[in-house]
Scaffold this motif. Structure first.
Motif, PDB file in Angstrom:
ATOM      1  N   PRO A 111       0.793  -1.237   0.000  1.00 18.02           N
ATOM      2  CA  PRO A 111       0.000   0.000   0.000  1.00 18.02           C
ATOM      3  C   PRO A 111       0.823   1.282   0.000  1.00 18.02           C
ATOM      4  CG  PRO A 111      -0.090  -1.064   2.148  1.00 18.02           C
ATOM      5  CD  PRO A 111       0.572  -2.033   1.217  1.00 18.02           C
ATOM      6  N   VAL A 112       2.146   1.180   0.249  1.00 19.42           N
ATOM      7  CA  VAL A 112       2.973   2.385   0.197  1.00 19.42           C
ATOM      8  C   VAL A 112       3.102   2.903  -1.233  1.00 19.42           C
ATOM      9  CG1 VAL A 112       5.240   1.312  -0.149  1.00 19.42           C
ATOM     10  CG2 VAL A 112       5.065   3.414   1.194  1.00 19.42           C
ATOM     11  N   HIS A 113       2.751   2.074  -2.210  1.00 14.99           N
ATOM     12  CA  HIS A 113       2.824   2.491  -3.605  1.00 14.99           C
ATOM     13  C   HIS A 113       1.558   3.258  -3.977  1.00 14.99           C
ATOM     14  CE1 HIS A 113       6.495   0.330  -4.931  1.00 14.99           C
ATOM     15  NE2 HIS A 113       6.219  -0.410  -3.876  1.00 14.99           N
ATOM     16  N   ALA A 114       1.488   4.493  -3.512  1.00 10.61           N
ATOM     17  CA  ALA A 114       0.367   5.388  -3.796  1.00 10.61           C
ATOM     18  C   ALA A 114       0.881   6.817  -3.747  1.00 10.61           C
ATOM     19  CB  ALA A 114      -0.766   5.193  -2.788  1.00 10.61           C
ATOM     20  N   ASN A 115       0.127   7.743  -4.311  1.00 12.79           N
ATOM     21  CA  ASN A 115       0.538   9.148  -4.290  1.00 12.79           C
ATOM     22  C   ASN A 115       0.529   9.722  -2.879  1.00 12.79           C
ATOM     23  OD1 ASN A 115      -1.257   9.158  -7.244  1.00 12.79           O
ATOM     24  ND2 ASN A 115       0.889   9.745  -7.256  1.00 12.79           N
ATOM     25  N   PHE A 116      -0.531   9.414  -2.142  1.00 15.45           N
ATOM     26  CA  PHE A 116      -0.664   9.878  -0.759  1.00 15.45           C
ATOM     27  C   PHE A 116      -0.791   8.653   0.143  1.00 15.45           C
ATOM     28  CE2 PHE A 116      -2.029  13.480  -3.238  1.00 15.45           C
ATOM     29  CZ  PHE A 116      -1.558  14.580  -2.543  1.00 15.45           C
TER      30      PHE A 116
END
Length: 333
Positions: A111-116
């Motif tokens: 889930p760290v692979h996101a813009n925010f």
């Protein structure tokens, strides 16, 4: 016209477009969150400066709501991670999964692979899990199975922590604290603001999802515009002198107050000031930085970079008091 060396000066049209996007995000935030003007300012500065924010307060002061609201105001990917003591690094960055059909491993991104990314109660995660965020926050990539995976652009970590609950928590190390561009401490709302919070809850404001008012392209435009905000050499010298005083405080603020300081700010403090003040100037509608921008952000930038000893806590001395004394000791350009 002032210009950053190697970069084109900001035009009036670009400044106007930037102001329009910023005001739209401010209005979207105000429709969900009551008060918290300093927090909104810090979140905007972080977005524009492409940095990370640590928010600290007792429970119930809308840390999570504020982070989610600013993220959802932009039509970008947003993930919330609830930190717990049993959270593993692979739960954040991702892992490799064995595929029985073809006998190979495939990578599943976390889930760290996101813009925010909202890291809720970051101090509840173990030291091993906290360290897994260092590469993501600093290098803006993750390593899974020996392969590097770049994070999307923009990428911002909005972390929260509760300072009053110590059971089952792990203090953030100084190395990770330094990765946060800003640290904001939230205070209780006024009676008028609290009454408005109750009214909005009763009217169902928080039950509806916010409509995005900006795009990823808008954020990238603002970030590029921020890099072109002019910082005069006199401002840079002012910031560097302030950082020098944090490391040699006894020569400037007296032995008693200086004695509470264990470690001063690293050069990251100077870098943070130049990045964040550019963003603040743009938020305030200017294409140049003034000394007041440095003073406005002094607590948010330095409260987690100046490390005080146990004596300071015993004597009731705060990092904000030390920061104010340092600023009083350095002449404003």
């Amino acid at each position: 016209m002032n210009a950053v060396p190697g970069r084109a000066p900001i035009t009036k049209d670009e400044l106007a477009r930037g102001g329009q996007v910023i005001r739209a995000v401010q209005q979207s935030f105000a429709s969900k969150v009551v008060g918290q003007a300093d927090l909104l300012q810090s979140l905007l500065v972080a977005v524009l400066a492409n940095g990370h924010v640590l928010m600290e307060s007792v429970p119930g002061l809308a840390k999570t709501t504020a982070a989610a609201t600013i993220a959802r105001a932009v039509d970008a990917t947003f993930h919330r991670i609830q930190c717990t003591p049993d959270l593993l690094p692979s739960d954040i960055v991702g892992t490799q999964i064995y595929d029985q059909h073809d006998g190979t491993f495939r990578t599943q991104l976390g889930p760290v692979h996101a813009n925010f990314v909202l890291l809720d109660e970051i101090n509840r995660s173990s030291a091993k899990t906290q360290s897994a965020m260092l590469e993501a926050m600093q290098e803006r990539q993750t390593s899974i199975g020996g392969e590097s995976h770049p994070l999307p652009k923009p990428f911002l970590v909005l972390a929260t922590q509760n300072p009053i609950e110590q059971e089952g928590t792990y203090t953030l190390p100084e190395a990770q604290l330094d990765r946060f561009l800003l640290k904001e401490i939230l205070t209780y709302p006024s009676p008028t603001e609290e009454a408005e919070i109750v009214r909005r809850i009763e009217s169902g404001v928080f039950e509806s999802d916010a409509t995005p008012v900006a795009s990823v392209a808008d954020v990238q435009f603002l970030q590029e515009l921020t890099k072109r905000v002019y910082v005069d050499q006199a401002i840079v010298n002012y910031v560097v002198q302030l950082m020098y005083v944090t490391r040699h405080a006894k020569d400037y603020i007296g032995a008693q107050l200086a004695g509470y300081i264990e470690y001063g700010a690293s050069p990251r403090g100077s870098i943070a000031f130049t990045q964040a003040t550019r963003a603040l100037a743009l938020v305030r509608g200017r294409d140049y930085v003034i000394p007041e921008d440095v003073k406005t952000l002094r607590h948010s930038i330095l409260r987690h970079r100046i490390i005080l000893g146990y004596e300071a806590e015993a004597d009731g001395v705060t990092s904000e008091q030390v920061v104010d004394a340092i600023f009083d000791a350095v002449r404003t350009p």
